[in-house]
Design a protein around this motif. Structure first.
Motif, PDB file in Angstrom:
ATOM      1  N   GLU A   1      56.496  40.614  43.316  1.00  0.00           N
ATOM      2  CA  GLU A   1      57.026  41.794  42.625  1.00  0.00           C
ATOM      3  C   GLU A   1      58.512  41.616  42.316  1.00  0.00           C
ATOM      4  OE1 GLU A   1      55.057  44.475  42.049  1.00  0.00           O
ATOM      5  OE2 GLU A   1      53.404  44.248  43.472  1.00  0.00           O
TER       6      GLU A   1
ATOM      7  N   CYS B   1      51.374  42.702  49.278  1.00  0.00           N
ATOM      8  CA  CYS B   1      50.181  43.190  48.598  1.00  0.00           C
ATOM      9  C   CYS B   1      49.678  42.158  47.600  1.00  0.00           C
ATOM     10  CB  CYS B   1      50.450  44.515  47.910  1.00  0.00           C
ATOM     11  SG  CYS B   1      51.779  44.464  46.719  1.00  0.00           S
TER      12      CYS B   1
ATOM     13  N   ALA C   1      52.041  48.372  53.319  1.00  0.00           N
ATOM     14  CA  ALA C   1      50.958  47.973  52.415  1.00  0.00           C
ATOM     15  C   ALA C   1      51.475  47.287  51.156  1.00  0.00           C
ATOM     16  CB  ALA C   1      50.123  49.195  52.036  1.00  0.00           C
ATOM     17  N   TYR C   2      52.639  47.730  50.650  1.00  0.00           N
ATOM     18  CA  TYR C   2      53.074  47.246  49.344  1.00  0.00           C
ATOM     19  C   TYR C   2      54.380  46.463  49.363  1.00  0.00           C
ATOM     20  CZ  TYR C   2      49.517  50.513  47.714  1.00  0.00           C
ATOM     21  OH  TYR C   2      48.341  51.167  47.499  1.00  0.00           O
TER      22      TYR C   2
ATOM     23  N   GLY D   1      57.203  46.669  45.986  1.00  0.00           N
ATOM     24  CA  GLY D   1      55.927  47.209  45.526  1.00  0.00           C
ATOM     25  C   GLY D   1      55.729  48.683  45.825  1.00  0.00           C
TER      26      GLY D   1
ATOM     27  N   VAL E   1      49.815  44.936  59.790  1.00  0.00           N
ATOM     28  CA  VAL E   1      50.776  43.859  59.709  1.00  0.00           C
ATOM     29  C   VAL E   1      52.141  44.332  60.211  1.00  0.00           C
ATOM     30  CG1 VAL E   1      52.023  43.850  57.513  1.00  0.00           C
ATOM     31  CG2 VAL E   1      50.639  41.876  58.165  1.00  0.00           C
TER      32      VAL E   1
END
Lengths: 185, 185
Positions: A25, A111, B21-22, B26, B101
């Motif tokens: 990203e 991700c 998560a991102y 992100g 994670v």
DNA sequence: GTCTATAAAGCGATAGAC
DNA sequence: GTCTATCGCTTTATAGAC
């Protein structure tokens, strides 16, 4: 100054460094054009699929490199212990003794994992399997070798995380040395 | 339906899951508003510094949790071996047996590292130091304990990377079990 | 404390000239 | 093969009503 004509294969290593430094990203096209010194036109000429194809190409090249320098030697060397020692040397050098991070690990944690699941899984699977095989050939029981291979990969990846987190590359070198000493017993 | 009035402390755990998560890049504000069910107005009311302040708050809460459940017990427990066993239990649970994670690890590998260098380094430093202390109290020599603490942290982080990469949480559980067995010897 | 509207900038991607 | 110009969308962040 003459105009530079690039080849796709010249661009991929540069892309690798950019993805490594910024993640998927974070690796914007602005950064990529700056790093590669190529306009968007050229980039999309080489990689019609855009950023996703660039990242896939990088993962592919990493896989090729590890296959040639690590996985295949682990499987085909006739002295397994020597092949494993060679693996540690290659790994130490590849990650610049802890100053360079593992792009596959970066993708695995982010991700990006979902998008590149097959390539991420394949990289670690091939490494674990080839190391497992070599450990069996040193005389270890199958189950022991499997667990040991898993542990070696974990130590390598974790040491890279710690080395970068603490800004202390020596952590990585120490971890590899320790593991080699444990294997020698 | 009555309007929900949120508190900053309610929002932080939700933010943590989104960043986990991102990743930092992100985790767009669109995803954050969706996840927290809060408008941008509310978010910027709680975190005037925007995303950066949100991430810092999450890192701070993670640090608090580990200090309370891991670092302090490691330092203050009168049975060091028991404290270390308790650490493994807490860690196993915290990371949902390999399904979750480590956000600090994610930030360490990405370019977020530079932005949050102090918090990332502090987290691992506190963990390594407190574990080092506990290992010394089990009777190990100082140098041995230091290396062992480093190795335990590396195995934990690396196993989380592998578990996520291979989509096999059991890798994490196996790594923790193995390490505990090694310590028991 | 919450919302909507909006600004200003950056994003990935495309088109077309050379 | 390389470039520039541009499209359309998303981004972070702000303003102001309630």
């Amino acid at each position: 100054m003459a105009r530079m004509i690039a080849e796709r294969s010249d661009v991929v290593p540069v892309l690798a460094e950019i993805f490594r430094a910024y993640g998927f990203e974070g690796a914007s096209l602005a950064r990529i054009t700056e790093g590669t010194k190529l306009g968007k036109g050229s980039l999309y000429h080489f990689f019609p699929g855009g950023k996703e194809e660039m990242a896939a190409a990088v993962l592919g090249e990493i896989d090729d490199w590890f296959r040639a320098h690590v996985f295949d030697p682990l499987r085909s060397g006739n002295d397994a212990a020597k092949s494993i020692a060679a693996m540690f040397d290659e790994v130490r050098r590849y990650f610049l003794a802890g100053r360079k991070v593992c792009l596959v690990g970066v993708f695995a944690l982010g991700c990006e994992r979902d998008r590149f699941a097959a390539q991420v899984d394949g990289y670690f699977a091939a490494w674990a399997d080839s190391l497992h095989e070599a450990l069996v050939r040193t005389g270890r029981a199958d189950a022991v070798a499997k667990e040991l291979a898993e542990e070696i990969l974990a130590v390598i990846q974790g040491a890279l995380v710690l080395a970068r987190a603490r800004n202390e590359p020596e952590i990585f070198v120490r971890a590899l040395d320790r593991m080699e000493r444990r294997l020698a017993l």
